[in-house]
Scaffold this motif. Structure first.
Motif, PDB file in Angstrom:
ATOM      1  N   SER A  15      23.714  -2.615   1.137  1.00 41.94           N
ATOM      2  CA  SER A  15      24.087  -2.726  -0.277  1.00 41.94           C
ATOM      3  C   SER A  15      23.042  -3.503  -1.066  1.00 41.94           C
ATOM      4  N   VAL A  16      22.462  -4.519  -0.445  1.00 43.24           N
ATOM      5  CA  VAL A  16      21.392  -5.291  -1.094  1.00 43.24           C
ATOM      6  C   VAL A  16      20.190  -4.388  -1.366  1.00 43.24           C
ATOM      7  N   MET A  17      19.866  -3.504  -0.432  1.00 42.03           N
ATOM      8  CA  MET A  17      18.760  -2.559  -0.656  1.00 42.03           C
ATOM      9  C   MET A  17      19.073  -1.657  -1.837  1.00 42.03           C
ATOM     10  N   TRP A  18      20.292  -1.159  -1.877  1.00 42.34           N
ATOM     11  CA  TRP A  18      20.717  -0.305  -3.007  1.00 42.34           C
ATOM     12  C   TRP A  18      20.556  -1.045  -4.327  1.00 42.34           C
ATOM     13  N   ASP A  19      20.990  -2.293  -4.373  1.00 37.89           N
ATOM     14  CA  ASP A  19      20.898  -3.101  -5.588  1.00 37.89           C
ATOM     15  C   ASP A  19      19.441  -3.382  -5.948  1.00 37.89           C
ATOM     16  N   THR A  20      18.618  -3.609  -4.930  1.00 38.92           N
ATOM     17  CA  THR A  20      17.202  -3.880  -5.157  1.00 38.92           C
ATOM     18  C   THR A  20      16.513  -2.688  -5.805  1.00 38.92           C
ATOM     19  N   VAL A  21      16.804  -1.499  -5.291  1.00 44.31           N
ATOM     20  CA  VAL A  21      16.218  -0.270  -5.836  1.00 44.31           C
ATOM     21  C   VAL A  21      16.642  -0.089  -7.287  1.00 44.31           C
ATOM     22  N   ASN A  22      17.931  -0.247  -7.555  1.00 42.13           N
ATOM     23  CA  ASN A  22      18.447  -0.068  -8.920  1.00 42.13           C
ATOM     24  C   ASN A  22      17.880  -1.104  -9.881  1.00 42.13           C
TER      25      ASN A  22
ATOM     26  N   GLN B  86       0.816  -1.218   0.000  1.00 44.15           N
ATOM     27  CA  GLN B  86       0.000   0.000   0.000  1.00 44.15           C
ATOM     28  C   GLN B  86       0.849   1.268   0.000  1.00 44.15           C
ATOM     29  N   MET B  87       2.154   1.127   0.253  1.00 42.16           N
ATOM     30  CA  MET B  87       3.028   2.301   0.328  1.00 42.16           C
ATOM     31  C   MET B  87       3.144   2.967  -1.035  1.00 42.16           C
ATOM     32  N   LYS B  88       2.899   4.257  -1.065  1.00 46.26           N
ATOM     33  CA  LYS B  88       2.790   4.968  -2.337  1.00 46.26           C
ATOM     34  C   LYS B  88       4.143   5.256  -2.990  1.00 46.26           C
ATOM     35  N   ASN B  89       5.200   5.298  -2.175  1.00 49.52           N
ATOM     36  CA  ASN B  89       6.512   5.648  -2.735  1.00 49.52           C
ATOM     37  C   ASN B  89       7.581   4.626  -2.360  1.00 49.52           C
ATOM     38  N   LEU B  90       7.188   3.355  -2.312  1.00 52.10           N
ATOM     39  CA  LEU B  90       8.133   2.302  -1.939  1.00 52.10           C
ATOM     40  C   LEU B  90       9.159   2.090  -3.049  1.00 52.10           C
ATOM     41  N   LYS B  91      10.438   2.146  -2.663  1.00 51.42           N
ATOM     42  CA  LYS B  91      11.523   1.941  -3.628  1.00 51.42           C
ATOM     43  C   LYS B  91      12.184   0.571  -3.474  1.00 51.42           C
ATOM     44  N   GLY B  92      12.175   0.046  -2.236  1.00 54.99           N
ATOM     45  CA  GLY B  92      12.850  -1.244  -2.012  1.00 54.99           C
ATOM     46  C   GLY B  92      12.396  -1.901  -0.728  1.00 54.99           C
ATOM     47  N   PHE B  93      12.398  -3.240  -0.738  1.00 53.69           N
ATOM     48  CA  PHE B  93      12.011  -4.043   0.423  1.00 53.69           C
ATOM     49  C   PHE B  93      13.010  -5.197   0.510  1.00 53.69           C
ATOM     50  N   VAL B  94      13.671  -5.340   1.659  1.00 55.37           N
ATOM     51  CA  VAL B  94      14.610  -6.451   1.851  1.00 55.37           C
ATOM     52  C   VAL B  94      14.155  -7.272   3.059  1.00 55.37           C
TER      53      VAL B  94
ATOM     54  N   HIS C 111      15.050  -2.672  -9.703  1.00 56.61           N
ATOM     55  CA  HIS C 111      13.637  -2.391  -9.959  1.00 56.61           C
ATOM     56  C   HIS C 111      13.483  -1.217 -10.929  1.00 56.61           C
ATOM     57  N   LYS C 112      14.356  -0.227 -10.795  1.00 60.63           N
ATOM     58  CA  LYS C 112      14.319   0.914 -11.717  1.00 60.63           C
ATOM     59  C   LYS C 112      14.595   0.458 -13.146  1.00 60.63           C
ATOM     60  N   GLN C 113      15.612  -0.392 -13.285  1.00 61.37           N
ATOM     61  CA  GLN C 113      16.022  -0.861 -14.617  1.00 61.37           C
ATOM     62  C   GLN C 113      14.965  -1.737 -15.291  1.00 61.37           C
ATOM     63  N   SER C 114      14.147  -2.400 -14.451  1.00 66.64           N
ATOM     64  CA  SER C 114      13.107  -3.271 -15.015  1.00 66.64           C
ATOM     65  C   SER C 114      11.814  -2.500 -15.274  1.00 66.64           C
TER      66      SER C 114
ATOM     67  N   PRO D 231       9.324  -4.313  -5.227  1.00 69.82           N
ATOM     68  CA  PRO D 231      10.784  -4.263  -5.438  1.00 69.82           C
ATOM     69  C   PRO D 231      11.468  -4.953  -4.251  1.00 69.82           C
ATOM     70  N   ILE D 232      11.582  -6.269  -4.297  1.00 65.01           N
ATOM     71  CA  ILE D 232      11.936  -7.030  -3.099  1.00 65.01           C
ATOM     72  C   ILE D 232      13.111  -7.975  -3.331  1.00 65.01           C
ATOM     73  N   SER D 233      13.896  -8.170  -2.272  1.00 60.91           N
ATOM     74  CA  SER D 233      15.010  -9.131  -2.289  1.00 60.91           C
ATOM     75  C   SER D 233      15.013  -9.888  -0.966  1.00 60.91           C
ATOM     76  N   ILE D 234      15.696 -11.033  -0.964  1.00 61.25           N
ATOM     77  CA  ILE D 234      15.838 -11.842   0.247  1.00 61.25           C
ATOM     78  C   ILE D 234      17.319 -11.929   0.593  1.00 61.25           C
ATOM     79  N   PHE D 235      17.635 -11.598   1.825  1.00 60.59           N
ATOM     80  CA  PHE D 235      19.015 -11.575   2.319  1.00 60.59           C
ATOM     81  C   PHE D 235      19.181 -12.709   3.315  1.00 60.59           C
TER      82      PHE D 235
END
Length: 490
Positions: free
Chosen positions: A281-288, A141-149, A290-293, A217-221
Motif C-alpha cells: 500500500s505504501v508503494m501504491w501511495d508513493t506512485v500516486n 538510472q531506471m527509465k520507467n521507475l514509478k516507485g521505490f520503497v 509522485h504523479k500528483q507532484s 519517487p521514494i518512501s521509507i517504511f
C-alpha cells in the motif's frame, strides 16, 4: 470491483532485494498471487555452498508457496532470478542484468539488510548503508521507475523516547562514516547512544536517502517487530527464531528457564502478512503522490507501521497466552518441562542463569562427552543468553510512536482494497493470533505437526513429575543445609 492497488501494478516489473528473507518471501508471494505483475526480479547471492538456482529452488518448495502453487501453477515463469549482492558498487551484476533492470523495472522494494544486532559496524555499514546507496544509484538510472520503497525499522532512532514519522539528526553522515571506519579507534565511539549497529546503520541510511534519493519517487517504511502471518497465505507461517519467537521457543522446549521480567512492557509485534499489505500500500501511495507532484522533488514520506498505538500488547499477555497453548499441545522434543523464573535485577539474573542454565548444561555436556559426542549445551546457552542480552534494551524500554501517515493511508484505501490488503490494527484481536503464533512455532520452527499430540502430552506429564521431583529434592537439600548450619552454629 477493480482494485486501485492491483491496477497500479498491472503489467509492471518489480525488483525485490532481500527476496530470500522472511519479509521478502511473503512480499513476493503476495504480489504474484494478488497483483497482475508482468514479472518480479529477485536479487539473490550464492550462500553456504549453494548456488543461486539451488537456493531459489529450495525456497519455493516451502509451504509458504503452497497456496500460490495451487492458484497459479506457472508462477515461476513470472520470476526473473538475478545473481548479485549489495556490498559491491556494481552489485555483482552482469552487464545484461543491469541493462535489463534499467530498461524494465518500475517498482523497487528494498528489503535487503543485515538484521544482526551484533554485526561488526564495518559489515553492517557495507550492507545497510552502502548497499542502499548502490540500489539508489541503480534506481536513478531506471527509465520507467514509478516507485521505490526502502524498508527501515521503527527503532532506527531508538535513542529517542518519541518517534514520529519524520527524519531526525544523526551524529554522522554516510560519507563521513565510510572515512571513520578506516580508523578503528574513532569507529569504536561512533555509535553514541544507539545500542547496536543494526539500528544505527538504519538511522544513517534514512538520512542518506534524504540526501541522495529525494529526486526519486521514494518512501521509507518503518515496521516494528514482525511476527508470524495472521492468515495469508497460511496462518502462523514463519521461518526464523528472531526476537520474541526465539524466546518463546526456548521456553516451550524447556531450554530457557529464566528470562527478564518484562511482563508489563509493550511488545510491538505486527503480523507479517499485514506488514506486507502495508508495504504494498505504501508503494501504491508513493506512485500516486509522485504523479500528483508532477515528478517534482519532495521530501520522502515516512510510514511508521506499529501496533502499540491502536492495539497495544504486553509481553506478559504474549507469554501467558503462549503458555496457555503449551499446556494443550506441548512439543514432543521438549528437553524439560516448560517453566520460567522472571528476574528484574541483572545480578539475580546471572545467579539464576548459573543454577538453571549453566549447571544443567555442563551436566548434559559431560554426558555427551562420555558418550563420545561433542559438547554443545554450554555453547548454546552462551549464544542464546547473548541474544537475550542484545534484546534486553528493546524489551525493557517503551517508545511512543506516531503512525499518522500509516493510518491516513489506510483510510485512503477503497473498501475493496482494505479487504484485499488489510493492514489496520484497530481493535486487533490478539488471542487467536497468539494461538496461531504458538502453533506456527510448533510446525515451522520445531517441525512438529499435531499427529504427535498424544505422545507429546504423555511425555510432558512425565517431565512434569520429574520436574516436581527435582524441586522437592532441591528444597530438601536447602533445608538440610540450613539445619546443618543451625546445628553447628548454635
Amino acid at each position: 470491483m477493480e482494485s486501485s492497488i492491483v491496477d497500479s501494478f498491472r503489467n509492471g516489473t518489480v525488483l525485490i532485494t532481500g527476496s530470500t528473507g522472511f519479509l521478502g518471501k511473503i512480499l513476493t508471494e503476495k504480489l504474484l498471487r494478488c497483483c497482475s505483475v508482468n514479472s518480479i526480479a529477485i536479487l539473490v547471492r550464492s550462500k553456504k555452498g549453494l548456488s543461486v538456482s539451488q537456493r531459489v529452488t529450495d525456497m519455493y518448495k516451502q509451504s509458504l508457496f503452497d497456496r500460490l502453487r495451487s492458484e497459479k501453477l506457472d508462477f515461476m515463469q513470472y520470476i526473473r532470478i538475478i545473481e548479485g549482492h549489495l556490498e559491491d558498487p556494481s552489485m555483482g551484476l552482469s552487464s545484461s542484468d543491469r541493462e535489463w533492470m534499467i530498461e524494465n523495472v518500475n517498482f523497487v522494494f528494498h528489503c535487503a539488510a543485515t538484521i544482526k544486532f551484533n554485526e561488526p559496524l564495518e559489515l553492517a555499514s557495507k550492507i545497510n548503508i552502502q548497499g542502499t546507496e548502490h540500489v539508489l544509484e541503480l534506481a536513478s538510472q531506471m527509465k520507467n521507475l514509478k516507485g521505490f520503497v526502502h524498508v527501515s525499522t521503527a527503532y532506527s532512532h531508538c535513542p529517542r523516547s518519541v518517534i514520529k514519522e519524520e527524519f531526525y539528526h544523526v551524529p554522522i553522515t554516510a560519507k563521513e562514516l565510510k572515512n571513520v571506519l578506516i580508523d578503528e579507534e574513532l569507529s569504536s565511539n561512533v555509535l553514541e547512544n544507539w545500542p547496536n549497529t543494526y539500528t544505527f546503520t538504519k538511522a544513517v541510511t534514512e538520512n542518506m536517502i534524504l540526501t541522495n534519493g529525494n529526486h526519486l519517487p521514494i518512501s521509507i517504511f518503518r515496521p516494528s517487530i514482525i511476527g508470524c502471518t495472521k492468515s495469508e497465505p497460511e496462518p502462523g507461517w514463519l521461518d526464523n527464531m528472531n526476537g520474541p519467537t526465539g524466546l518463546v521457543t526456548g521456553v516451550m522446549v524447556g531450554f530457557l528457564r529464566t528470562v527478564p521480567n518484562i511482563g508489563s512492557n509493550i511488545t510491538d509485534i505486527i503480523p507479517a502478512d499485514y506488514t506486507v499489505n502495508a508495504l504494498i500500500s505504501v508503494m501504491w501511495d508513493t506512485v500516486n503522490r509522485h504523479k500528483q507532484s508532477n515528478g517534482l522533488n519532495k521530501v520522502p514520506k515516512i510510514y511508521n507501521y506499529v501496533s502499540c498505538v491502536e492495539s497495544p500488547l504486553t509481553w506478559g499477555r504474549y507469554i501467558r497466552e503462549m503458555h496457555d497453548q503449551y499446556y494443550v499441545a506441548p512439543p514432543l522434543q521438549s528437553m524439560w518441562y516448560g517453566f520460567y523464573i522472571f528476574y528484574t535485577n541483572l545480578m539475580v539474573g546471572s545467579i539464576l542463569r548459573f543454577f538453571l542454565h549453566r549447571i544443567p548444561g555442563a551436566f548434559v555436556d559431560l554426558l555427551l562427552i562420555l558418550c563420545g559426542k561433542s559438547p554443545k549445551m554450554l555453547k548454546m546457552y552462551a549464544k542464546t543468553e547473548n541474544m537475550i542480552d542484545l534484546l534486553y534494551d528493546f524489551s525493557t524500554r517503551q517508545w511512543m510512536f506516531d503512525n499518522t501517515n500509516s493510518r491516513k493511508l489506510w483510510l485512503s484505501l477503497s473498501q475493496h482494497d482494505q479487504e484485499k490488503f488489510r493492514f489496520s490494527l484497530q481493535e486487533f484481536d490478539w488471542k487467536p493470533y497468539i494461538k496461531k503464533y504458538y502453533y506456527g512455532i510448533r510446525r515451522h520452527v520445531l517441525h512438529e505437526d499435531l499427529s504427535n499430540l498424544k505422545k507429546a502430552t504423555s511425555k510432558n506429564r512425565q517431565l512434569l513429575w520429574l520436574h516436581r521431583l527435582f524441586v522437592v529434592l532441591i528444597i530438601y537439600f536447602i533445608l538440610q543445609l540450613g539445619w546443618t548450619f543451625i546445628k553447628y552454629t548454635f
